[in-house]
Motif scaffolding. Structure first.
Motif, PDB file in Angstrom:
ATOM      1  N   ALA A  19      -7.212  -4.418  -4.967  1.00 12.16           N
ATOM      2  CA  ALA A  19      -7.333  -3.628  -3.745  1.00 12.16           C
ATOM      3  C   ALA A  19      -6.876  -4.372  -2.497  1.00 12.16           C
ATOM      4  O   ALA A  19      -6.843  -3.798  -1.410  1.00 12.16           O
ATOM      5  CB  ALA A  19      -8.785  -3.187  -3.555  1.00 12.16           C
TER       6      ALA A  19
ATOM      7  N   LEU B 138      -8.548   1.434  -0.883  1.00 12.92           N
ATOM      8  CA  LEU B 138      -8.627   0.800  -2.193  1.00 12.92           C
ATOM      9  C   LEU B 138      -9.884  -0.060  -2.310  1.00 12.92           C
ATOM     10  O   LEU B 138     -10.538  -0.079  -3.358  1.00 12.92           O
ATOM     11  CB  LEU B 138      -7.371  -0.027  -2.457  1.00 12.92           C
ATOM     12  CG  LEU B 138      -6.050   0.743  -2.442  1.00 12.92           C
ATOM     13  CD1 LEU B 138      -4.892  -0.173  -2.818  1.00 12.92           C
ATOM     14  CD2 LEU B 138      -6.104   1.945  -3.375  1.00 12.92           C
TER      15      LEU B 138
ATOM     16  N   TYR C 246       0.811  -1.214   0.000  1.00 13.48           N
ATOM     17  CA  TYR C 246       0.000   0.000   0.000  1.00 13.48           C
ATOM     18  C   TYR C 246       0.847   1.268   0.000  1.00 13.48           C
ATOM     19  O   TYR C 246       0.444   2.287  -0.549  1.00 13.48           O
ATOM     20  CB  TYR C 246      -0.928   0.028   1.220  1.00 13.48           C
ATOM     21  CG  TYR C 246      -2.057  -0.983   1.171  1.00 13.48           C
ATOM     22  CD1 TYR C 246      -2.490  -1.539  -0.025  1.00 13.48           C
ATOM     23  CD2 TYR C 246      -2.712  -1.366   2.341  1.00 13.48           C
ATOM     24  CE1 TYR C 246      -3.524  -2.456  -0.059  1.00 13.48           C
ATOM     25  CE2 TYR C 246      -3.758  -2.271   2.316  1.00 13.48           C
ATOM     26  CZ  TYR C 246      -4.159  -2.813   1.122  1.00 13.48           C
ATOM     27  OH  TYR C 246      -5.195  -3.710   1.097  1.00 13.48           O
TER      28      TYR C 246
ATOM     29  N   GLU D 298      -4.326   3.673  -6.879  1.00 12.17           N
ATOM     30  CA  GLU D 298      -5.688   4.114  -7.170  1.00 12.17           C
ATOM     31  C   GLU D 298      -5.926   4.156  -8.681  1.00 12.17           C
ATOM     32  O   GLU D 298      -6.943   3.659  -9.178  1.00 12.17           O
ATOM     33  CB  GLU D 298      -5.927   5.507  -6.593  1.00 12.17           C
ATOM     34  CG  GLU D 298      -5.804   5.609  -5.093  1.00 12.17           C
ATOM     35  CD  GLU D 298      -5.706   7.056  -4.622  1.00 12.17           C
ATOM     36  OE1 GLU D 298      -5.895   7.275  -3.415  1.00 12.17           O
ATOM     37  OE2 GLU D 298      -5.432   7.955  -5.445  1.00 12.17           O
TER      38      GLU D 298
END
Length: 350
Positions: free
Chosen positions: A339, A228, A166, A257
């Motif tokens: 995600a 996400l 992330y 994103e």
């Protein structure tokens, strides 16, 4: 009495790519829009000014943003409704307001500005920024585990995954080890504590002006707020909420994103049949459901003048698409995968 176009008050924070977003939405003639990420109200304010007959339902999970928007609600003379909630539920939240009853419960336009707002970054007590010492919180809403909970309670492998996948931090394992060692001496409670720990193992890139803790803070913030996953749900919710001919505009600020938005629009416009390592192609004989057609050819980027005026705009990308008459298909599992953190292999984690 409705306020004429151009008389909506100026925004305290100007969102990025504002003119480009308004152009992509093609607001003339639209009756109902959804701003899924109200924040300081910049896009909402601009939409109300651009189309005097437009009504806007604006959503935000941050109670302080909803409270701060009360003045704009009053000045919009009945054209704006603020709704507390997550933008991943925007279709259900829109239905609950009853605003879409005259159009079959559907919206004409949806805009999403992904990520943390300047307003949140500027409040030390929210714990989003290492530039101001404050409690290590990072929650956009008032619920769920905080960043301090994750930092002090997660296993080392989980911390490393969050920071690496992330935050896109190459030194994620070193960061995770340092956090584990530090918390044996006591809880890590403030943004300054964490930033100092990270700065001890991650070198600043010469001339970049980027703090060594930037990517670690990004990773934790995304994990705390499931940003996400929320984006994936919001894209599917917008697909369900838009009428044929309606438009969806999405502004992103980092590659994670943008990759999700890009792959979603590619899949829903039939342009991903060949597949990729992120989004597998269709099975032989499958006919993709084209629920969107592109409005922008690739991403729209901010110009030099905007990035000079607002450094936060440097990484922004706008993508937009128009809803077709095809019924909304089932959610894309491959997009959901983008995600999520990867599953551990053989019990080992990065």
């Amino acid at each position: 009495m409705k306020r004429p176009a151009g008389q909506v008050p100026a925004a305290p924070h100007i969102p990025v790519l504002l003119d480009e977003v308004i152009a992509a939405l093609a607001l003339p003639g639209a009756a109902l829009a959804v701003d899924g990420t109200f924040g300081a109200g910049g896009y909402t304010r601009a939409m109300l000014a651009a189309e005097p007959e437009l009504r806007v339902v604006a959503i935000d999970r941050d109670p302080s943003a909803i409270a701060a928007g009360a003045g704009l609600v009053a000045e919009a003379c009945g054209r704006l409704r603020l709704v507390p909630g997550r933008f991943g539920d925007l279709d259900a939240l829109l239905a609950d307001t009853g605003e879409g009853e005259t159009s079959g419960g559907l919206a004409d336009r949806v805009v999403l500005d992904i990520g943390v707002s300047s307003m949140q970054l500027d409040q030390p007590e929210r714990g989003f920024s290492f530039r101001h010492d404050g409690p290590l919180d990072m929650r956009m809403g008032a619920d769920g585990p905080s960043a301090a909970d994750i930092v002090n309670e997660a296993e080392e492998a989980v911390l490393a995954d969050i920071v690496y996948h992330y935050g896109e931090e190459r030194r994620a394992r070193a960061v995770a080890r340092t956090i584990i060692e530090a918390r044996r001496r006591g809880r890590i409670e403030t943004t300054a504590q964490l930033a100092d720990l990270v700065a001890g193992v991650v070198r600043a890139e010469p001339g970049s002006g980027i703090h060594p803790a930037t990517r670690t803070f990004q990773g934790l913030r995304i994990a705390v707020n499931d940003e996400l996953g929320e984006l994936v749900r919001a894209l599917h919710a917008a697909e369900r909420a838009l009428r044929p001919g309606g438009r969806l505009a999405v502004v992103t600020f980092h590659s994670l994103e943008d990759r999700i938005v890009k792959q979603f629009f590619a899949a829903r416009s039939g342009r991903s049949s060949q597949g990729s390592r992120h989004l597998p192609g269709a099975l032989p004989g499958d006919v993709p459901v084209r629920s969107f057609q592109p409005v922008t050819k690739g991403p729209i980027l901010p110009g030099e003048a905007e990035t000079a005026r607002n450094p936060r705009a440097r990484s922004a990308k706008l993508r937009a698409a128009e809803r077709t008459a095809a019924p909304a298909p089932a959610p894309l599992d491959a997009i959901r995968t983008l995600a999520s953190l990867p599953e551990p292999r053989g019990g080992a984690r990065r």
